[in-house]
Design an enzyme around this catalytic site. Structure first.
Site, PDB file in Angstrom:
ATOM      1  N   PHE A   1     -20.397 -92.881   4.245  1.00  0.00           N
ATOM      2  CA  PHE A   1     -21.408 -93.520   5.098  1.00  0.00           C
ATOM      3  C   PHE A   1     -20.794 -93.940   6.443  1.00  0.00           C
ATOM      4  CE2 PHE A   1     -23.351 -97.989   5.581  1.00  0.00           C
ATOM      5  CZ  PHE A   1     -24.327 -97.562   6.469  1.00  0.00           C
TER       6      PHE A   1
ATOM      7  N   GLY B   1     -18.580 -89.468  -1.051  1.00  0.00           N
ATOM      8  CA  GLY B   1     -18.945 -88.855   0.234  1.00  0.00           C
ATOM      9  C   GLY B   1     -19.785 -87.609   0.020  1.00  0.00           C
TER      10      GLY B   1
ATOM     11  N   TYR C   1     -12.467-106.000  -5.947  1.00  0.00           N
ATOM     12  CA  TYR C   1     -12.681-105.318  -4.663  1.00  0.00           C
ATOM     13  C   TYR C   1     -12.146-106.161  -3.505  1.00  0.00           C
ATOM     14  CZ  TYR C   1     -15.206-103.367  -0.665  1.00  0.00           C
ATOM     15  OH  TYR C   1     -15.525-102.831   0.552  1.00  0.00           O
TER      16      TYR C   1
ATOM     17  N   ARG D   1     -28.048-112.598   5.753  1.00  0.00           N
ATOM     18  CA  ARG D   1     -26.807-111.828   5.875  1.00  0.00           C
ATOM     19  C   ARG D   1     -26.604-111.466   7.340  1.00  0.00           C
ATOM     20  NH1 ARG D   1     -26.792-113.430   1.485  1.00  0.00           N
ATOM     21  NH2 ARG D   1     -26.303-112.420  -0.487  1.00  0.00           N
TER      22      ARG D   1
HETATM   23  C1  UD2 Z   1     -22.495-108.048  -1.781  1.00  0.00           C
HETATM   24  C2  UD2 Z   1     -22.240-106.893  -2.709  1.00  0.00           C
HETATM   25  C3  UD2 Z   1     -22.560-107.241  -4.144  1.00  0.00           C
HETATM   26  C4  UD2 Z   1     -22.003-108.569  -4.588  1.00  0.00           C
HETATM   27  C5  UD2 Z   1     -22.258-109.640  -3.541  1.00  0.00           C
HETATM   28  C6  UD2 Z   1     -21.476-110.900  -3.853  1.00  0.00           C
HETATM   29  C7  UD2 Z   1     -22.720-104.747  -1.717  1.00  0.00           C
HETATM   30  C8  UD2 Z   1     -23.739-103.722  -1.440  1.00  0.00           C
HETATM   31  N1  UD2 Z   1     -23.121-105.816  -2.377  1.00  0.00           N
HETATM   32  O1  UD2 Z   1     -23.818-108.287  -1.844  1.00  0.00           O
HETATM   33  O2  UD2 Z   1     -22.047-106.204  -4.956  1.00  0.00           O
HETATM   34  O3  UD2 Z   1     -20.648-108.496  -4.831  1.00  0.00           O
HETATM   35  O4  UD2 Z   1     -21.846-109.211  -2.224  1.00  0.00           O
HETATM   36  O5  UD2 Z   1     -21.863-111.887  -2.962  1.00  0.00           O
HETATM   37  O6  UD2 Z   1     -21.558-104.623  -1.384  1.00  0.00           O
HETATM   38  N2  UD2 Z   1     -31.611-108.020  -2.773  1.00  0.00           N
HETATM   39  C9  UD2 Z   1     -32.975-108.089  -3.045  1.00  0.00           C
HETATM   40  N3  UD2 Z   1     -33.600-106.967  -3.518  1.00  0.00           N
HETATM   41  C10 UD2 Z   1     -32.941-105.798  -3.754  1.00  0.00           C
HETATM   42  C11 UD2 Z   1     -31.553-105.751  -3.485  1.00  0.00           C
HETATM   43  C12 UD2 Z   1     -30.919-106.885  -3.002  1.00  0.00           C
HETATM   44  O7  UD2 Z   1     -33.605-109.129  -2.866  1.00  0.00           O
HETATM   45  O8  UD2 Z   1     -33.577-104.831  -4.174  1.00  0.00           O
HETATM   46  C13 UD2 Z   1     -30.962-109.222  -2.227  1.00  0.00           C
HETATM   47  C14 UD2 Z   1     -29.740-109.666  -2.975  1.00  0.00           C
HETATM   48  O9  UD2 Z   1     -30.105-110.443  -4.074  1.00  0.00           O
HETATM   49  C15 UD2 Z   1     -29.006-110.453  -1.883  1.00  0.00           C
HETATM   50  C16 UD2 Z   1     -29.386-109.701  -0.593  1.00  0.00           C
HETATM   51  O10 UD2 Z   1     -30.517-108.919  -0.920  1.00  0.00           O
HETATM   52  O11 UD2 Z   1     -29.474-111.761  -1.821  1.00  0.00           O
HETATM   53  C17 UD2 Z   1     -28.301-108.786  -0.065  1.00  0.00           C
HETATM   54  O12 UD2 Z   1     -27.861-107.956  -1.138  1.00  0.00           O
HETATM   55  P1  UD2 Z   1     -26.736-106.799  -0.947  1.00  0.00           P
HETATM   56  O13 UD2 Z   1     -26.346-106.338  -2.298  1.00  0.00           O
HETATM   57  O14 UD2 Z   1     -27.208-105.801   0.032  1.00  0.00           O
HETATM   58  O15 UD2 Z   1     -25.520-107.558  -0.225  1.00  0.00           O
HETATM   59  P2  UD2 Z   1     -24.690-108.847  -0.694  1.00  0.00           P
HETATM   60  O16 UD2 Z   1     -23.943-109.295   0.506  1.00  0.00           O
HETATM   61  O17 UD2 Z   1     -25.530-109.852  -1.351  1.00  0.00           O
END
Ligand code: UD2
Length: 313
Positions: free
Chosen positions: A12, A37, A147, A215
């Site tokens: 990506f 990839g 990670y 975020r």
């Molecule tokens: C990152 C990591 C995740 C976890 C997290 C710990 C990635 C893609 N994700 O998540 O694995 O380790 O950090 O903090 O690297 N959401 C929804 N609906 C969906 C999908 C996600 O509401 O269908 C929410 C999710 O609950 C979160 C936000 O969207 O509150 C962002 O989610 P994400 O997985 O894109 O990214 P993040 O930073 O939470």
């Protein structure tokens, strides 16, 4: 113009970085094992005479060393990785091999063959669950996953080798990257690519929690530009910088932008919060601005519009 070797070239972030390097007139040597990839990500690059692609695993002993010995690149941009926090928890051995062992091979190849600069794909995951926002580079590093731990270990490995052997290391701590070519089918993908696919298919998205979580979403094209700067900007000192926008966007705002871009889509469905989720994440952008001359000009709205325009309908 320089010759740059990119590991994870078909991924990506890798494929966008390759495209930007080629557009800037550089020669690019790409490496990918196609574990995650995809060749179609390089459809444009593969038509460029200044691009060559090599298929192997960077974590395989000597493979990278042989290529670096032959090509003698001015810089290596090391993006090949196991990219999922969840997968690192499910398979910590694989995480170690792909996210630590491979980095050591990159450091060794740079040392042995006089590569002047190494750019590394680090992550906001090295900071863990900090609630002191915006997160500065000097914040405590307390990773909460294999990670995040591997990314932190790799930063230290590279910076230590760079200082000892005289090459410049730039660690790029990416925040939540989104944009074209992020695989929506992957169970580990980011929220924006999941939402994009559901809106495209006319299905309701699920918001875990109340949608007020935020975020620091950064467009992949800005991340690619940050990588080009880190690899080619003259006279950079070694160091680490957040690659972020410094702007917080909530999930409700994301859903509202998609709803405008896809009129008639069903309303989001609310579901219980995901266990372990953090509420807010936001990066401080001053170091990247001062050291790389980098800012992220793409707004989330513009980035989402581009994503919708380029996705299959
Ligand atoms: C990152 C990591 C995740 C976890 C997290 C710990 C990635 C893609 N994700 O998540 O694995 O380790 O950090 O903090 O690297 N959401 C929804 N609906 C969906 C999908 C996600 O509401 O269908 C929410 C999710 O609950 C979160 C936000 O969207 O509150 C962002 O989610 P994400 O997985 O894109 O990214 P993040 O930073 O939470």
């Amino acid at each position: 113009m320089a010759k740059i070797l990119v590991t994870g070239a078909a991924g990506f972030i890798g494929s966008h970085t390759v495209d930007h390097l080629l557009a800037a007139g550089h020669a690019v040597v790409g490496v990918d094992n196609f574990r995650t990839g995809r060749r179609e990500n390089l459809a444009v690059a593969l038509r460029a005479p200044a691009f060559s692609l090599h298929e192997f695993d960077v974590a395989q002993l000597d493979a990278l060393d042989r290529l670096v010995a032959k090509e003698r690149p001015a810089a290596i941009i090391h993006l090949a990785a196991l990219v999922s926090v969840q997968e690192s928890i499910a398979d910590p051995e694989l995480n170690f091999r792909l996210n630590v062992q491979a980095t050591q091979f990159v450091a060794e190849a740079a040392r042995r063959h006089g590569v002047a600069r190494v750019v590394f794909a680090s992550s906001a995951a090295i900071y863990g669950d900090t609630t002191d926002l915006p997160i500065r580079e000097t914040a405590a590093k307390m990773p909460i996953s294999p990670y995040g731990a591997a990314k932190l270990a790799s930063e230290a490995l590279l910076l230590g080798h760079g200082t000892a052997y005289g090459f410049t290391v730039r660690c790029q701590r990416y925040f939540n990257v989104f944009g074209p070519r992020q695989d929506p089918a992957s169970p580990y993908t980011g929220v924006i690519s999941i939402f994009e696919r559901r809106y495209r298919e006319g299905q309701a998205v699920t918001i875990f929690g109340d949608g007020g979580q935020t975020r620091d979403f950064i467009a992949v094209r800005d991340v690619a530009r940050a990588n080009v700067l880190a690899a080619t900007h003259p006279g950079l000192a070694p160091g680490a910088a957040n690659i972020c926008t410094g702007r917080a966007t909530s999930l409700l705002e994301i859903a509202a932008i998609f709803a405008q871009l896809r009129p008639g889509a069903p309303a989001p469905v609310l579901a219980p919060m995901r266990p372990g989720d953090i509420r807010h994440s936001l990066g401080a952008r001053a170091v990247a601005a001062a050291e790389l001359g980098f800012t992220a000009p793409t707004s989330v709205a513009d980035g989402l519009a581009e994503l919708v325009a380029t996705s299959r309908t």
